[in-house]
Design a protein around this motif. Structure first.
Motif, short mmCIF file in Angstrom:
data_model
loop_
_atom_site.label_atom_id
_atom_site.label_comp_id
_atom_site.label_asym_id
_atom_site.label_seq_id
_atom_site.Cartn_x
_atom_site.Cartn_y
_atom_site.Cartn_z
N ALA A 72 24.18 0.91 -7.59
CA ALA A 72 23.55 -0.41 -7.59
C ALA A 72 24.34 -1.37 -8.47
O ALA A 72 24.79 -1.01 -9.56
CB ALA A 72 22.11 -0.30 -8.08
N GLY A 73 24.52 -2.59 -7.97
CA GLY A 73 25.26 -3.59 -8.74
C GLY A 73 26.76 -3.55 -8.54
O GLY A 73 27.48 -4.34 -9.14
N ASN A 93 19.15 5.26 0.40
CA ASN A 93 19.00 5.29 -1.04
C ASN A 93 19.58 6.63 -1.49
O ASN A 93 19.10 7.68 -1.08
CB ASN A 93 17.51 5.18 -1.41
CG ASN A 93 17.24 5.29 -2.90
OD1 ASN A 93 18.04 5.79 -3.67
ND2 ASN A 93 16.07 4.82 -3.30
N GLU A 235 22.48 -3.42 -3.56
CA GLU A 235 21.27 -3.81 -4.29
C GLU A 235 20.58 -2.60 -4.93
O GLU A 235 19.83 -2.75 -5.90
CB GLU A 235 20.30 -4.52 -3.34
CG GLU A 235 20.85 -5.78 -2.69
CD GLU A 235 20.81 -7.00 -3.60
OE1 GLU A 235 20.33 -6.88 -4.75
OE2 GLU A 235 21.27 -8.07 -3.16
N ILE A 236 20.81 -1.40 -4.36
CA ILE A 236 20.27 -0.15 -4.90
C ILE A 236 21.39 0.89 -4.87
O ILE A 236 22.45 0.64 -4.27
CB ILE A 236 19.05 0.35 -4.10
CG1 ILE A 236 19.43 0.67 -2.65
CG2 ILE A 236 17.93 -0.69 -4.13
CD1 ILE A 236 18.31 1.29 -1.82
N ASP A 237 21.18 2.04 -5.47
CA ASP A 237 22.16 3.12 -5.38
C ASP A 237 22.27 3.56 -3.92
O ASP A 237 21.26 3.93 -3.30
CB ASP A 237 21.73 4.32 -6.23
CG ASP A 237 21.82 4.06 -7.72
OD1 ASP A 237 22.58 3.16 -8.12
OD2 ASP A 237 21.11 4.76 -8.47
N TRP A 279 20.66 -10.15 -13.08
CA TRP A 279 20.38 -9.44 -11.82
C TRP A 279 19.68 -8.12 -12.11
O TRP A 279 20.01 -7.41 -13.07
CB TRP A 279 21.68 -9.15 -11.06
CG TRP A 279 21.43 -8.27 -9.86
CD1 TRP A 279 21.00 -8.67 -8.64
CD2 TRP A 279 21.56 -6.85 -9.81
NE1 TRP A 279 20.84 -7.58 -7.81
CE2 TRP A 279 21.17 -6.45 -8.51
CE3 TRP A 279 21.93 -5.87 -10.73
CZ2 TRP A 279 21.18 -5.12 -8.10
CZ3 TRP A 279 21.94 -4.54 -10.33
CH2 TRP A 279 21.56 -4.17 -9.03
N THR A 280 18.70 -7.79 -11.29
CA THR A 280 18.06 -6.48 -11.34
C THR A 280 17.91 -5.95 -9.92
O THR A 280 17.77 -6.73 -8.97
CB THR A 280 16.67 -6.55 -12.00
OG1 THR A 280 15.84 -7.47 -11.29
CG2 THR A 280 16.77 -6.95 -13.46
N SER A 281 17.94 -4.66 -9.79
CA SER A 281 17.75 -4.04 -8.48
C SER A 281 16.36 -4.38 -7.96
O SER A 281 15.38 -4.32 -8.72
CB SER A 281 17.93 -2.52 -8.60
OG SER A 281 18.02 -1.93 -7.34
#
Length: 293
Positions: A72-73, A93, A235-237, A279-281
């Motif tokens: 993520a990120g 995911n 946006e996520i793993d 930024w956050t997931s």
């Protein structure tokens, strides 16, 4: 006992009711107005991407598939490297394979094809952004005179079951089988365990649409050329699997040992510390799960 012949409808002017023209003229209504969708912060993503450092790459062989992981990120890019080639992309995911790419809802929210600023969304009950497209070198293509466009979320993936149904063959290097093998190898599980996780895809670089006369799904030669790419923000793993379709650029066939095929390159990039400040997931969907009970 012989089965009765299937009934077919013969539509002609004699069947039309008196108000047929008025019924057809009713204007359409967008099913899911997307004005209230959370807007991707492309400025922040692109700024972070500008100083990101490459952390790895995976070369997906022609007529085969490979898996890759993106935290993520971070960012990843899918590129054409040798010749026109389309790819079938599955995403999960990484920490929970039950949460995976939902092509149908992505299509309902964004349209039949997705491009810069639009997102790949996850399955129920999660329904959140999993990846955001931040750059598309084929964004110029738009919608052509046939109704075709690029990067579709309408095709399901070429598969051995439909091939067997329509042609009676046993072709094993279609995208479904490629993705199944790649996922099984990556997870260290059997084909039977991996296959249920393989799902409808994002058809990267594929040019498709629906015919106006029969409403059939069509494909045409992809406009992709070496150097073109589609780039995403995770946006996520993520665990991804990409198949370099045995149809090559899909100008004639999509499950073939004779089509000209080429590899695809997946590259991963890590942002510099501090460049994604704020930024956050995204959290999973906030529906309460009551379902009326």
């Amino acid at each position: 006992m012989n089965k009765p012949a299937p009934q077919t409808a013969n539509y002609n002017s004699a069947d039309a009711p008196a108000d047929a023209s008025a019924r057809r003229a009713v204007p359409p209504v967008i099913c899911y107005p997307n004005d209230s969708l959370p807007v991707a912060d492309l400025e922040t993503y692109r700024k972070a991407r500008g100083t990101a450092v490459k952390t790895g790459e995976v070369l997906v062989p022609a007529r085969d598939a490979a898996c890759f992981e993106v935290p993520a990120g971070h960012f990843f890019r899918i590129s054409s490297v040798e010749g026109p080639q389309v790819g079938d992309l599955n995403m999960w995911n990484k920490n929970d394979l039950a949460e995976r790419f939902y092509s149908g809802k992505s299509r309902a929210l964004h349209g039949t094809h997705i491009t810069t600023g639009e997102r790949m969304w996850t399955s129920f009950p999660y329904l959140r952004p999993m990846a955001t497209i931040i750059h598309d070198t084929l964004g110029w293509y738009g919608i052509d005179d046939f109704g075709g466009s690029v990067h579709d979320v309408i095709g399901t993936r070429c598969d051995p079951y439909t091939g067997n149904l329509l042609a009676g063959n046993q072709y094993h290097y279609c995208c479904h089988s490629n993705l199944t093998r790649a996922l099984a190898d990556h997870l260290g599980v059997s084909l039977a365990e991996a296959e249920p996780h393989v799902h409808d895809v994002l058809n990267v670089f594929m040019c498709t649409g629906f015919t106006r006369d029969t409403g059939q799904y069509f494909m045409k030669a992809s406009p992709v050329r070496p150097g073109d790419y589609l780039e995403f923000f995770a946006e996520i793993d993520l665990l991804g699997a990409l198949s370099a379709c045995p149809g090559g650029d899909c100008s004639s066939e999509h499950s073939s040992d004779t089509a000209s095929c080429h590899p695809l390159l997946v590259e991963m990039f890590a942002p510099e510390a501090g460049t994604l400040k704020g930024w956050t997931s995204p959290p999973v969907n906030q529906y309460d799960g009551n379902h009326g009970r």
